[in-house]
Design an enzyme around this catalytic site. Structure first.
Site, PDB file in Angstrom:
ATOM      1  N   TYR A  74       0.834  -1.205   0.000  1.00  0.00           N
ATOM      2  CA  TYR A  74       0.000   0.000   0.000  1.00  0.00           C
ATOM      3  C   TYR A  74       0.868   1.254   0.000  1.00  0.00           C
ATOM      4  O   TYR A  74       0.449   2.309   0.467  1.00  0.00           O
ATOM      5  CB  TYR A  74      -0.945   0.015   1.203  1.00  0.00           C
ATOM      6  CG  TYR A  74      -2.198  -0.802   0.981  1.00  0.00           C
ATOM      7  CD1 TYR A  74      -3.297  -0.274   0.299  1.00  0.00           C
ATOM      8  CD2 TYR A  74      -2.290  -2.108   1.448  1.00  0.00           C
ATOM      9  CE1 TYR A  74      -4.442  -1.015   0.086  1.00  0.00           C
ATOM     10  CE2 TYR A  74      -3.439  -2.868   1.241  1.00  0.00           C
ATOM     11  CZ  TYR A  74      -4.509  -2.314   0.564  1.00  0.00           C
ATOM     12  OH  TYR A  74      -5.644  -3.047   0.356  1.00  0.00           O
ATOM     13  N   SER A  75       2.079   1.152  -0.527  1.00  0.00           N
ATOM     14  CA  SER A  75       3.045   2.255  -0.482  1.00  0.00           C
ATOM     15  C   SER A  75       2.541   3.515  -1.182  1.00  0.00           C
ATOM     16  O   SER A  75       2.289   3.523  -2.381  1.00  0.00           O
ATOM     17  CB  SER A  75       4.360   1.809  -1.122  1.00  0.00           C
ATOM     18  OG  SER A  75       5.232   2.907  -1.301  1.00  0.00           O
ATOM     19  N   ASN A  76       2.425   4.607  -0.418  1.00  0.00           N
ATOM     20  CA  ASN A  76       2.081   5.902  -1.011  1.00  0.00           C
ATOM     21  C   ASN A  76       3.187   6.382  -1.947  1.00  0.00           C
ATOM     22  O   ASN A  76       2.918   6.986  -2.986  1.00  0.00           O
ATOM     23  CB  ASN A  76       1.869   6.944   0.091  1.00  0.00           C
ATOM     24  CG  ASN A  76       0.627   6.693   0.907  1.00  0.00           C
ATOM     25  OD1 ASN A  76      -0.425   6.367   0.371  1.00  0.00           O
ATOM     26  ND2 ASN A  76       0.745   6.841   2.215  1.00  0.00           N
ATOM     27  N   LEU A  78       5.459   4.566  -3.751  1.00  0.00           N
ATOM     28  CA  LEU A  78       5.463   3.861  -5.035  1.00  0.00           C
ATOM     29  C   LEU A  78       4.247   4.234  -5.875  1.00  0.00           C
ATOM     30  O   LEU A  78       4.333   4.331  -7.104  1.00  0.00           O
ATOM     31  CB  LEU A  78       5.505   2.352  -4.813  1.00  0.00           C
ATOM     32  CG  LEU A  78       6.831   1.750  -4.352  1.00  0.00           C
ATOM     33  CD1 LEU A  78       6.707   0.236  -4.230  1.00  0.00           C
ATOM     34  CD2 LEU A  78       7.969   2.112  -5.292  1.00  0.00           C
ATOM     35  N   HIS A  79       3.124   4.431  -5.221  1.00  0.00           N
ATOM     36  CA  HIS A  79       1.890   4.819  -5.913  1.00  0.00           C
ATOM     37  C   HIS A  79       2.107   6.146  -6.631  1.00  0.00           C
ATOM     38  O   HIS A  79       1.775   6.292  -7.821  1.00  0.00           O
ATOM     39  CB  HIS A  79       0.761   4.927  -4.883  1.00  0.00           C
ATOM     40  CG  HIS A  79      -0.609   5.027  -5.474  1.00  0.00           C
ATOM     41  ND1 HIS A  79      -1.305   6.222  -5.521  1.00  0.00           N
ATOM     42  CD2 HIS A  79      -1.430   4.094  -6.025  1.00  0.00           C
ATOM     43  CE1 HIS A  79      -2.496   6.014  -6.068  1.00  0.00           C
ATOM     44  NE2 HIS A  79      -2.602   4.742  -6.386  1.00  0.00           N
TER      45      HIS A  79
END
Length: 300
Positions: A74-76, A78-79
């Site tokens: 759920y990495s912000n 990487l997103h």
């Protein structure tokens, strides 16, 4: 600044300061403002953009066409990286902690849809990748590739955080932020004047390592900062009934959405410190909303 980054930033919204009205604040004679960095962009919001900005500028100046970084499911970070890579026409590779899930999380699905190549590795290997801090440190990195450490946590990120501090046009005593890697806090410490202080709230358990990590990033000796370790609510991405109740009440009062990983814990801890008399009467506090609301999909 590279023209494509200038063009992208010109499309952003405004990061406004919002004053919070609350009887508790009146009782303890302190004022609280929220720096709404979550309003910068619906996807590349808050400190995600601040930390990426000068890393991207350096990558483009080197002629890199591939960005590689690491994070969780759920990495912000990487997103935001995957989306920015799509907009800029750059290839992106995400090194993901743990085995590939049978069903991709909404965050991973977004990243894949935006063209990011997902590489799943063991948690042991993932910890090893944390040793690579500079853009060229990754073993076997190619000339056209640019490495960003977890969360974009390197010295290039500090410059973007300093710009945030320079945008604040009111007097204040303390600037507060949630801490994951500590690089956002380090950027604030470097930029705040000596008469003001920076206060970090650790989002994870056993976060004593943040103190030396933040010190290693600073460009000057500073003693006007502190990291509060007591409001992790059981660990990174963990929640509690008290935290979720606080977040619900805060959003109802203010219409400001929070996330339970970072901003929720920071404000939960901040309110508790205010109630315990941590701040002197008359002090003005600014809390940084670092965005990352897409992660709320993991708690649906």
């Amino acid at each position: 600044m590279h023209p494509e980054l200038v063009k992208l930033e010109q499309s952003f919204g405004l990061s406004v300061l919002t004053k919070i009205d609350d009887p508790l604040l009146d009782d303890y004679q302190v004022s609280l403002w929220i720096k709404r960095d979550d309003l910068l962009h619906p996807i590349i919001s808050g400190n995600k953009w601040r930390k990426l900005k000068y890393n991207l500028d350096h990558a483009l100046s080197l002629g890199a066409d591939t960005l590689i970084s690491m994070g969780g499911t759920y990495s912000n970070h990487l997103h935001a990286l995957a989306y920015t890579g799509k907009i800029l026409g750059l290839k992106t590779i995400g090194i993901i902690r743990g085995e590939k899930p049978a069903l991709l999380t909404p965050t991973l699905q977004d990243m894949q849809n935006w063209g990011m190549e997902l590489r799943f590795i063991s948690r042991t290997e993932f910890r090893h990748y944390r040793n690579y801090r500079d853009w060229q440190d990754l073993p076997d990195i190619k000339p056209n590739e640019f490495w960003l450490p977890e969360g974009g946590a390197n010295h290039l990120a500090l410059k973007g955080m300093a710009e945030l501090v320079n945008e604040i046009d009111i007097e204040y005593d303390t600037l507060c932020v949630a801490c994951g890697t500590g690089v956002t806090l380090a950027g604030l410490i470097d930029a705040v004047p000596g008469r003001q202080s920076a206060l970090g709230f650790a989002a994870l358990k056993h976060a004593d390592f943040l103190q030396p990590d933040v010190k290693s990033l600073l460009s000057k000796n500073s003693n006007n900062w502190e990291i509060i370790l007591d409001y992790h609510c059981g660990g990174f991405a963990n929640t509690s009934l008290e935290l979720t109740s606080f977040m619900h009440a805060f959003t109802q009062k203010t219409s400001i959405p929070l996330d339970p990983v970072y901003t929720g814990k920071m404000l939960y801890g901040l309110y508790d410190l205010i109630a315990k008399g941590y701040f002197k009467p008359g002090q003005r506090i600014i809390a940084l909303h670092t965005g990352g609301l897409q992660g709320n999909r993991g708690y649906a």
